[in-house]
Motif scaffolding. Structure first.
Motif, PDB file in Angstrom:
ATOM      1  N   LYS A 219       0.814  -1.224   0.000  1.00  0.00           N
ATOM      2  CA  LYS A 219       0.000   0.000   0.000  1.00  0.00           C
ATOM      3  C   LYS A 219       0.845   1.270   0.000  1.00  0.00           C
ATOM      4  CE  LYS A 219      -4.016  -2.122   2.259  1.00  0.00           C
ATOM      5  NZ  LYS A 219      -3.529  -3.499   2.149  1.00  0.00           N
ATOM      6  N   MET A 220       2.155   1.124  -0.073  1.00  0.00           N
ATOM      7  CA  MET A 220       3.080   2.255  -0.082  1.00  0.00           C
ATOM      8  C   MET A 220       2.856   3.176   1.121  1.00  0.00           C
ATOM      9  SD  MET A 220       5.026   1.569  -2.572  1.00  0.00           S
ATOM     10  CE  MET A 220       5.995   3.038  -2.875  1.00  0.00           C
ATOM     11  N   LEU A 221       2.604   2.558   2.270  1.00  0.00           N
ATOM     12  CA  LEU A 221       2.290   3.331   3.469  1.00  0.00           C
ATOM     13  C   LEU A 221       3.509   4.049   4.034  1.00  0.00           C
ATOM     14  CD1 LEU A 221      -0.158   0.921   5.349  1.00  0.00           C
ATOM     15  CD2 LEU A 221      -0.703   2.969   4.013  1.00  0.00           C
ATOM     16  N   ILE A 222       4.698   3.504   3.811  1.00  0.00           N
ATOM     17  CA  ILE A 222       5.892   4.135   4.376  1.00  0.00           C
ATOM     18  C   ILE A 222       6.136   5.483   3.704  1.00  0.00           C
ATOM     19  CG2 ILE A 222       8.395   3.927   4.659  1.00  0.00           C
ATOM     20  CD1 ILE A 222       7.935   0.873   4.919  1.00  0.00           C
ATOM     21  N   LEU A 223       6.121   5.509   2.381  1.00  0.00           N
ATOM     22  CA  LEU A 223       6.332   6.779   1.680  1.00  0.00           C
ATOM     23  C   LEU A 223       5.168   7.734   1.900  1.00  0.00           C
ATOM     24  CD1 LEU A 223       7.969   5.802  -1.732  1.00  0.00           C
ATOM     25  CD2 LEU A 223       9.045   6.432   0.413  1.00  0.00           C
ATOM     26  N   THR A 224       3.954   7.195   1.949  1.00  0.00           N
ATOM     27  CA  THR A 224       2.793   8.045   2.221  1.00  0.00           C
ATOM     28  C   THR A 224       2.913   8.678   3.602  1.00  0.00           C
ATOM     29  OG1 THR A 224       1.420   6.585   0.847  1.00  0.00           O
ATOM     30  CG2 THR A 224       0.274   8.113   2.302  1.00  0.00           C
ATOM     31  N   SER A 225       3.345   7.889   4.583  1.00  0.00           N
ATOM     32  CA  SER A 225       3.521   8.413   5.940  1.00  0.00           C
ATOM     33  C   SER A 225       4.611   9.470   5.994  1.00  0.00           C
ATOM     34  CB  SER A 225       3.854   7.269   6.902  1.00  0.00           C
ATOM     35  OG  SER A 225       2.798   6.328   6.951  1.00  0.00           O
ATOM     36  N   ALA A 226       5.654   9.291   5.199  1.00  0.00           N
ATOM     37  CA  ALA A 226       6.722  10.292   5.158  1.00  0.00           C
ATOM     38  C   ALA A 226       6.173  11.629   4.676  1.00  0.00           C
ATOM     39  CB  ALA A 226       7.853   9.820   4.249  1.00  0.00           C
ATOM     40  N   TRP A 227       5.292  11.586   3.679  1.00  0.00           N
ATOM     41  CA  TRP A 227       4.680  12.833   3.213  1.00  0.00           C
ATOM     42  C   TRP A 227       3.835  13.463   4.319  1.00  0.00           C
ATOM     43  CZ3 TRP A 227      -0.646  13.866   1.905  1.00  0.00           C
ATOM     44  CH2 TRP A 227      -0.844  15.143   1.386  1.00  0.00           C
ATOM     45  N   LEU A 228       3.067  12.635   5.038  1.00  0.00           N
ATOM     46  CA  LEU A 228       2.263  13.168   6.139  1.00  0.00           C
ATOM     47  C   LEU A 228       3.139  13.757   7.244  1.00  0.00           C
ATOM     48  CD1 LEU A 228      -0.515  10.440   6.481  1.00  0.00           C
ATOM     49  CD2 LEU A 228      -0.816  12.799   5.716  1.00  0.00           C
ATOM     50  N   LYS A 229       4.357  13.250   7.368  1.00  0.00           N
ATOM     51  CA  LYS A 229       5.302  13.769   8.360  1.00  0.00           C
ATOM     52  C   LYS A 229       5.981  15.055   7.881  1.00  0.00           C
ATOM     53  CE  LYS A 229       5.476  11.057  12.035  1.00  0.00           C
ATOM     54  NZ  LYS A 229       5.383  11.595  13.412  1.00  0.00           N
TER      55      LYS A 229
END
Length: 350
Positions: A219-229
């Motif tokens: 789900k590409m959650l790591i990169l998505t979370s980086a953007w949210l950070k």
């Protein structure tokens, strides 16, 4: 000619996504162009390569620092030697193909010659984590007076500060710092995305981003979370076949992963909204009027009666006096007959 990138300039509104092709083309111009095309179709803003010559970047006795079960080459020199076939002409051709595809061309330079011939081809420079202490390289890049994206893998805040100062005094006035963990691959529990916030606190005037070496999740959650950070720039290795052995294929994303990442970000941009200020939306006006309560008569109330708590209750909709004024209503005299279940109006009492 000074190239500019509208994508990078606007990356505060949407992350600048770098598909790090590196040397995953394995010496084939045809493969490199195919990867550029797939990066563009996946939604990347830049296709990035790596420009080096083995003899300039590493001694013949440089040991591996990657997972040798994935990339078995035990010497940095020998690994670099496998993929250093491209020269100035190949990079010019790839830059031209990027312009045709309307995607930024980037390549990380690892020596002075590479800096010089790449300069007219790129809108900005990317500095690898391993060169954060390489003063002459930092000075040479800064002298080109272009934006610099600096990876900070395996570095201390003091080393980052030194590199930022060196770039600044040498002519660079636009620096982005990428949080990065220099493990190939990076285990999820070593990603430490909270370090993004630490870098932002330490360097509040600079943009921050994330360079990722974790194995892609579905789900590409790591990169998505980086953007949210707060990552304004996102960089990840890119391949057209994650099953290929060795080099950077095994921890790279592909076009499908890129599509998922962009879909995630677009969805989140929609749901995050455009302001942090809490206020009713226009779309909530109906709910404010019909879902809130009014003070309502429990029974018929005659003219002259005094309102007591046992004569009133609170019900939807908010078409009468709000329960906010409950205490003000108690003790008021009725001047107009109120029927049971009728919302009270100020004109009914005095």
């Amino acid at each position: 000619m000074k190239l500019t990138s509208q994508y990078f300039i606007n990356c505060k509104n949407y992350p600048y996504i770098i598909a790090e092709i590196g040397v995953n083309h394995e010496g084939s111009l045809e493969t490199a162009k195919k990867l550029i095309q797939e990066a563009k179709e996946g939604g990347a803003h830049a296709a990035k390569f790596q420009t080096y010559k083995a003899g300039k970047i590493a001694s013949k006795h440089s040991p591996a620092y990657w997972d040798t079960s994935k990339e078995p080459t035990s010497s940095q020199f020998k690994l670099f030697q496998k993929y250093d076939g491209f020269g100035e002409e190949e990079y010019k051709e790839l830059a031209a193909y990027c312009r045709l595809m309307e995607i930024d061309f980037l390549s990380t330079p690892f020596d002075a010659d590479a800096i010089d011939f790449l300069d007219p081809l790129m809108p900005l420079f990317k500095v690898a984590s391993a060169d954060i202490t390489n003063i002459p390289l930092l000075r040479h890049i800064a002298s080109k007076k272009k934006p610099v994206i600096l990876s900070t893998g395996a570095s201390t805040l003091a080393e980052i500060d030194m590199a930022v100062n060196e770039l600044t005094v040498s002519g660079c006035d636009d620096i982005t710092l990428l949080h990065c963990i220099l493990n190939y691959p990076t285990q999820n529990n070593n990603a430490y995305l909270d370090m993004l916030e630490g870098i932002k606190r330490a360097f509040p005037t600079l943009k921050v981003g994330y360079s990722d070496h974790t194995l892609p999740d579905d789900k590409m959650l790591i990169l998505t979370s980086a953007w949210l950070k707060g990552a304004a720039v996102i960089e990840k290795h890119f391949t057209n076949d994650k099953t290929l052995p060795g080099n950077d294929h095994y921890h790279a994303m592909d076009q499908s992963d890129l599509n998922i990442l962009n879909s995630n970000i677009k969805l989140l941009k929609d749901i995050l909204g455009t302001t942090q200020h809490k206020a009713p939306l226009d779309s909530e006006s109906g709910a404010r009027l019909h879902a809130r309560r009014s003070i309502v008569a429990v029974r018929d109330i005659a003219i002259g009666e005094v309102i007591t708590e046992d004569l009133i209750t609170y019900k939807r909709p908010a078409h009468g006096i709000s329960p906010l004024h409950w205490d003000e209503v108690i003790g008021k005299k009725v001047v107009s007959r109120i029927e049971e279940d009728t919302p009270l109006q100020w004109s009914f009492i005095k």
